[in-house]
Design an enzyme around this catalytic site. Structure first.
Site, PDB file in Angstrom:
ATOM      1  N   LEU A 149       0.802  -1.221   0.000  1.00 55.40           N
ATOM      2  CA  LEU A 149       0.000   0.000   0.000  1.00 55.40           C
ATOM      3  C   LEU A 149       0.836   1.274   0.000  1.00 55.40           C
ATOM      4  O   LEU A 149       0.426   2.286  -0.546  1.00 55.40           O
ATOM      5  CB  LEU A 149      -0.933   0.018   1.220  1.00 55.40           C
ATOM      6  N   ASP A 159       1.861  13.062  17.077  1.00 53.88           N
ATOM      7  CA  ASP A 159       2.155  13.328  15.657  1.00 53.88           C
ATOM      8  C   ASP A 159       0.868  13.517  14.859  1.00 53.88           C
ATOM      9  O   ASP A 159       0.697  12.916  13.798  1.00 53.88           O
ATOM     10  CB  ASP A 159       2.990  12.196  15.066  1.00 53.88           C
TER      11      ASP A 159
END
Length: 524
Positions: A28, A150
């Site tokens: 992916l 993050d």
């Protein structure tokens, strides 16, 4: 040291390690620290994402704190965070098994508007921010608290359902912490989204709030609040980027109300003690702003524009031949093959989320394909789009997609493909005699058991109408249709009127709306 993992090696490693429990389907993508693969849980027939850290772990690294946080995260379930199903080690490589979200991320979605030189509508910004905060609140309210560290647009994955886009928080930073090659700031986050104190290795719920504020500012204005790439690390640590006065979002867009300005600016305060304490504190103010914004003129204009757009695109959305690419063509091809609708949905979802025009054109199709009971939704839509005597080609495609998902439905609805094929030809060639003769042949034709069943169903529908249609005289057919309607036989009347509406443009202009009512057994 980062190891370059190729697809063949990963496939062999994973499938051997899990003894066939997971099948690796395709690669992916990858980031600085990990590669992501699409896998299928063989026994559950469920597609998932497997993230594999590219750097083999050393025996000197203390994994307990990291995996302790992972264990907590696997227990959290919320629509707006990615589910973590499993984590561990395959030999020396750490892995995570995650919910698979095929659509893309918030950065792709944001870029779809930027390419059109359009701002994201404020109501959509508010909805996305609420979803992000709902997900983050789940992390901040866990025991112990999980600090994401993050948050950024690339880590907000996007899905699509009947209500619109769904935002899901992903990538809790585990990959970075498992990589010795990451510098101190990479472990902490991504520079444009990091609060000033993060550059001194101080992370808290308030630093997550700051990152969400950056996302909010970016969605509303199209720009980051501070240009971090203009400064070196030493200048950033000293706080120089934050020395300038930050422009409020309304500076960029006069439609942004002051009460939204206040929320964004509070979330971006350089002093963490003056920010929101956590996601819940932030969300409380945002909810009040959303309620207040609903009374704002811009919101009403947005709703009216959205309603008009839906009305304009209802009849051809999802099948416009003016906006296609190879991926969209492939999605529609797969949708008509048994057991491939999920794959078709995944392909189309990516296209819808990353391109504004594609979204306008194909969003409705995606809503039909996804979620519960797509076969029922597709069949309902097929009959809905033909109510006014048009869109029979679209209706045929919708039925074929329904049959591919649930083949048993063909027995009950397959004959409509033949009927609508006659009407498609009538609309194209305007030959009423040919259309009626084709219907008569269909009613009386020979065939195997399936054909006989089909003929019987068509006979049942048109046995009271075929003699009138075989006069081939539109005045007589219309006279009979109106007489039936006067007697309350609206469904029977609609079978006659439908042929005339498709055949004659003047009749269509005058009677198409009435046809839609009669088909639903409704009178004026």
């Amino acid at each position: 040291m980062v190891v370059l993992l190729n697809f063949k090696k990963v496939k062999e490693m994973v499938e051997e390690f899990f003894n066939g429990q997971y099948e690796v389907l395709k690669f992916l993508g990858e980031g600085s620290f990990a590669q992501v693969y699409l896998v299928k849980q063989t026994f559950l027939n469920d597609k998932r994402a497997m993230k594999i850290i590219k750097e083999p772990l050393t025996t000197t690294k203390n994994l307990d704190p990291i995996f302790h946080e992972v264990r907590i995260a696997t227990k959290l379930r919320h629509e707006n965070i990615i589910d973590i199903y499993d984590a561990g080690l395959i030999h020396d490589f750490a892995y995570f098994v995650l919910e698979y979200v095929p659509g893309g991320d918030l950065e792709d979605y944001r870029n779809s508007y930027m390419k059109m030189n359009m701002p994201i509508p404020i109501p959509i910004c508010l909805d996305i921010m609420k979803q992000i905060l709902l997900g983050l609140m789940t992390l901040h309210s866990s025991d112990p608290i999980i600090i994401h560290r993050d948050l950024k647009t690339k880590n907000i994955l996007m899905n699509y359902d009947d209500e619109g886009v769904i935002a899901k928080i992903s990538d809790f930073g585990f990959a970075r912490e498992l990589s010795s090659s990451a510098d101190d700031f990479e472990v902490g986050g991504t520079k444009p989204y990091m609060a000033p104190e993060c550059f001194k290795s101080i992370f808290s719920t308030q630093s997550d709030v700051y990152a969400v504020g950056v996302i909010f500012y970016l969605l509303l204005t199209g720009a980051f609040p501070y240009k971090m790439d203009e400064y070196g690390i030493e200048d950033i640590v000293e706080g120089k980027p934050w020395n300038r006065i930050l422009k409020k979002p309304s500076y960029f867009d006069e439609n942004i109300p002051k009460f939204i300005d206040r929320i964004v600016m509070k979330s971006l305060n350089i002093n963490p003690e003056k920010r929101y304490d956590d996601a819940k504190d932030f969300l409380d103010d945002l909810d009040k702003a959303i309620d207040q914004f609903k009374e704002y003129a811009y919101y009403q204009d947005y709703l009216n524009e959205k309603e008009e757009l839906n009305d304009d695109n209802d009849d051809q959305e999802g099948y416009g031949d003016y906006l296609v690419n190879e991926n969209i063509i492939e999605a529609f091809r797969l949708a008509k093959i048994e057991e491939r609708l999920d794959e078709a949905s995944s392909i189309l979802e990516k296209e819808v989320l990353k391109d504004y025009d594609v979204r306008r054109t194909y969003a409705k199709t995606l809503r039909l394909w996804k979620g519960d009971f797509p076969d029922a939704k597709l069949i309902s839509e097929a009959f809905s789009v033909t109510l006014k005597g048009e869109n029979y080609g679209l209706a045929v495609d919708l039925l074929k997609e329904a049959f591919a998902y649930n083949p048993i439905l063909k027995e009950d609805y397959g004959h409509f493909i033949d009927l609508w094929g006659i009407l498609i030809d009538l609309e194209k060639n305007k030959n009423l005699n040919k259309a009626v003769d084709a219907l008569d042949d269909l009613m009386n034709g020979d065939g195997d058991n399936m054909g006989i069943n089909k003929n019987n169903k068509i006979n049942e529908i048109y046995k009271g109408s075929i003699d009138t249609l075989k006069t081939y005289d539109k005045e007589k057919i219309m006279e009979r249709a109106l007489a039936l309607a006067d007697d309350g036989e609206l469904i029977e009347a609609s079978k006659l009127l439908e042929f005339l509406v498709v055949y004659d443009e003047d009749i269509k202009d005058k009677y198409a709306y009435k046809l839609s009512l009669w088909k639903q057994d409704l009178s004026m």
